[in-house]
Structure formats: structure tokens, C-alpha cells
Design a protein around this motif. Structure first.
Motif, short mmCIF file in Angstrom:
data_model
loop_
_atom_site.label_atom_id
_atom_site.label_comp_id
_atom_site.label_asym_id
_atom_site.label_seq_id
_atom_site.Cartn_x
_atom_site.Cartn_y
_atom_site.Cartn_z
N SER A 1 34.28 42.39 28.79
CA SER A 1 32.78 42.93 28.40
C SER A 1 32.37 43.97 29.27
CB SER A 1 31.99 41.68 28.30
OG SER A 1 31.89 41.11 29.74
N SER A 2 33.23 44.45 30.49
CA SER A 2 32.62 45.29 31.17
C SER A 2 32.65 46.75 30.81
CB SER A 2 33.12 45.09 32.48
OG SER A 2 32.71 46.14 33.56
N ASP A 3 31.95 47.66 31.10
CA ASP A 3 31.91 48.88 30.72
C ASP A 3 32.78 49.66 31.83
OD1 ASP A 3 30.13 48.85 28.64
OD2 ASP A 3 28.26 49.70 30.00
N GLU A 4 33.06 48.84 32.97
CA GLU A 4 34.16 49.56 33.88
C GLU A 4 35.36 49.59 33.45
OE1 GLU A 4 35.41 48.89 38.37
OE2 GLU A 4 34.19 47.30 37.53
N ARG A 5 35.68 48.86 32.19
CA ARG A 5 36.95 48.96 31.73
C ARG A 5 37.30 50.31 31.19
NH1 ARG A 5 40.55 43.99 28.96
NH2 ARG A 5 40.15 42.69 30.68
N ASN A 6 36.19 50.79 30.46
CA ASN A 6 36.42 52.07 29.89
C ASN A 6 36.44 53.28 30.71
OD1 ASN A 6 35.93 51.31 27.22
ND2 ASN A 6 33.85 51.34 27.40
N GLN B 1 41.26 41.30 23.84
CA GLN B 1 41.39 39.97 24.27
C GLN B 1 42.73 39.53 24.83
OE1 GLN B 1 40.69 36.92 21.55
NE2 GLN B 1 42.58 37.40 20.39
N GLU B 2 43.68 40.44 24.64
CA GLU B 2 45.20 40.32 25.23
C GLU B 2 45.38 41.39 26.26
OE1 GLU B 2 48.21 40.01 22.35
OE2 GLU B 2 47.65 37.90 21.54
N VAL B 3 44.53 42.10 26.52
CA VAL B 3 44.54 43.31 27.31
C VAL B 3 43.72 42.64 28.84
CG1 VAL B 3 44.15 45.51 28.17
CG2 VAL B 3 44.85 45.21 25.65
N VAL B 4 44.53 42.82 29.75
CA VAL B 4 44.02 42.70 31.13
C VAL B 4 44.02 43.99 31.87
CG1 VAL B 4 46.12 41.87 32.16
CG2 VAL B 4 43.65 41.36 33.26
N VAL B 5 42.82 44.43 32.68
CA VAL B 5 42.86 45.75 33.38
C VAL B 5 42.33 45.34 35.04
CG1 VAL B 5 41.54 47.96 33.74
CG2 VAL B 5 41.86 47.22 31.57
N TRP B 6 43.02 45.92 35.78
CA TRP B 6 42.54 45.49 37.30
C TRP B 6 42.22 46.81 38.09
CZ3 TRP B 6 47.16 43.74 35.17
CH2 TRP B 6 47.60 42.44 35.02
N HIS B 7 41.25 46.67 38.99
CA HIS B 7 41.07 47.82 39.88
C HIS B 7 41.81 47.46 41.27
CE1 HIS B 7 37.81 50.37 41.85
NE2 HIS B 7 39.03 50.66 42.12
N PHE B 8 42.71 48.22 41.60
CA PHE B 8 43.49 47.80 42.82
C PHE B 8 42.99 48.85 43.98
CE2 PHE B 8 46.62 49.65 45.63
CZ PHE B 8 47.09 48.47 46.61
N VAL B 9 42.52 47.97 44.95
CA VAL B 9 41.76 48.69 46.13
C VAL B 9 42.86 48.72 47.35
CG1 VAL B 9 39.80 49.07 47.69
CG2 VAL B 9 39.49 48.31 45.34
N PRO B 10 43.52 49.61 47.93
CA PRO B 10 44.26 49.54 48.96
C PRO B 10 43.65 49.30 50.51
CG PRO B 10 44.26 51.87 48.35
CD PRO B 10 43.39 50.98 47.35
N VAL B 11 44.07 48.51 51.45
CA VAL B 11 43.59 48.53 52.55
C VAL B 11 44.45 49.10 53.57
CG1 VAL B 11 42.35 46.51 52.36
CG2 VAL B 11 44.45 46.03 52.88
#
Length: 165
Positions: free
Chosen positions: A94-99, A116-126
């Protein structure tokens, strides 16, 4: 200069990276993925996408830590690589961040950012390890290493990393 070289490698790799995860104590699993390079300025962040029912999704939900690697194809593949180590944060459907994180080419394989079957991740490297012969970045048979401190990157002191046996 090091962050600029990292950007250059990802662009040369056309954002095609190897994403390595570990699940249930098994050996790491690596997959080739069409990543969405979010890197601007000093950022080395990446967006990833998959389907909810994949092993990749299960792995990242069980353990958010992963490594994203890019091979630089220039100079007949001998130029170098970038390895980013960090963790992902799953973005709610439901997040606008996905767009904002969505990459147009992902629509070829995935119905939409909110499906509903799609998953999006934000990867942050350290941590970032880089070898770039084009940018003269290498360190005594080892990669140049940077660690993230807040939003800034700090170079690790060059030289041998381990004691010889």
C-alpha cells in the motif's frame, strides 16, 4: 572518487547484479537479478523485486541481510567489480514508496508494484568492496573497502587485511 567508480560499475553492468542470500543455515544462494540502481550522490542503495512465493522472497523475509554484486564487463570483463553488503527492508504493497522504487522493465515479469504477489525491497548497503582498474582502485590484491557511517562512506585503511598463516 570511490563512490563515483561504484556508480560507473553498476551503470556498465546495466544494473544486472548477483543477489546473494542465506537461509536456514544453508550455503549462500546467489541469483542474477535486474536491480534498480537508486544510487545518486553518495547513495549506493538498490531496489529489488520478486514474487511472494519465490525462494528469494522466503530467504529475505527470514534474513534481511544480503550481498548485491556487480561485475564490470568493460575491458573484456577484467575491469573489476562492486560488492555491496547490507540489508533489505520490505516495502508494504500500500506504500507510495513502491512506485518510487519501481523500475519500468520489471513490468515485463511482474504485474504491477501494488500486486499482491509482488514484493519490493529497498536494499541499504553498510559495506562496499570495489576493484576498478579503470579508476585505479585496488589494494594489494584486495578490494578497496568502505563502511557506511550514517549517510557517509568511510574508507578502510589500505593494506593487508589478515595476518599471513
Amino acid at each position: 572518487a570511490v563512490v563515483r567508480a561504484a556508480h560507473s560499475i553498476v551503470e556498465a553492468a546495466n544494473s544486472t547484479g548477483f543477489v546473494c542470500t542465506q537461509w536456514r543455515g544453508n550455503a549462500p544462494e546467489c541469483r542474477i537479478m535486474d536491480t534498480h540502481w537508486l544510487g545518486r550522490g553518495d547513495s549506493l542503495d538498490v531496489a529489488l523485486v520478486s514474487r511472494t512465493f519465490t525462494r528469494k522472497a522466503e530467504s529475505l523475509r527470514a534474513n534481511a541481510k544480503c550481498t548485491v554484486c556487480y561485475h564490470d564487463p568493460r575491458d573484456s570483463g577484467m575491469n573489476g567489480y562492486l560488492a555491496l553488503t547490507g540489508s533489505v527492508r520490505e516495502i508494504p504493497a500500500s506504500s507510495d514508496e513502491r512506485n518510487r522504487l519501481w523500475k519500468d522493465t520489471w513490468s515485463f515479469f511482474h504485474p504491477s508494484p501494488q500486486h499482491q504477489e509482488v514484493v519490493v525491497w529497498h536494499f541499504v548497503p553498510v559495506k562496499a568492496e570495489i576493484v576498478s582498474h579503470e579508476h585505479l582502485l585496488r589494494d594489494d590484491w584486495a578490494a578497496i573497502t568502505m563502511h557506511r557511517s550514517g549517510s557517509d562512506w568511510q574508507l578502510q585503511t589500505p593494506g593487508r587485511r589478515r595476518q599471513e598463516p
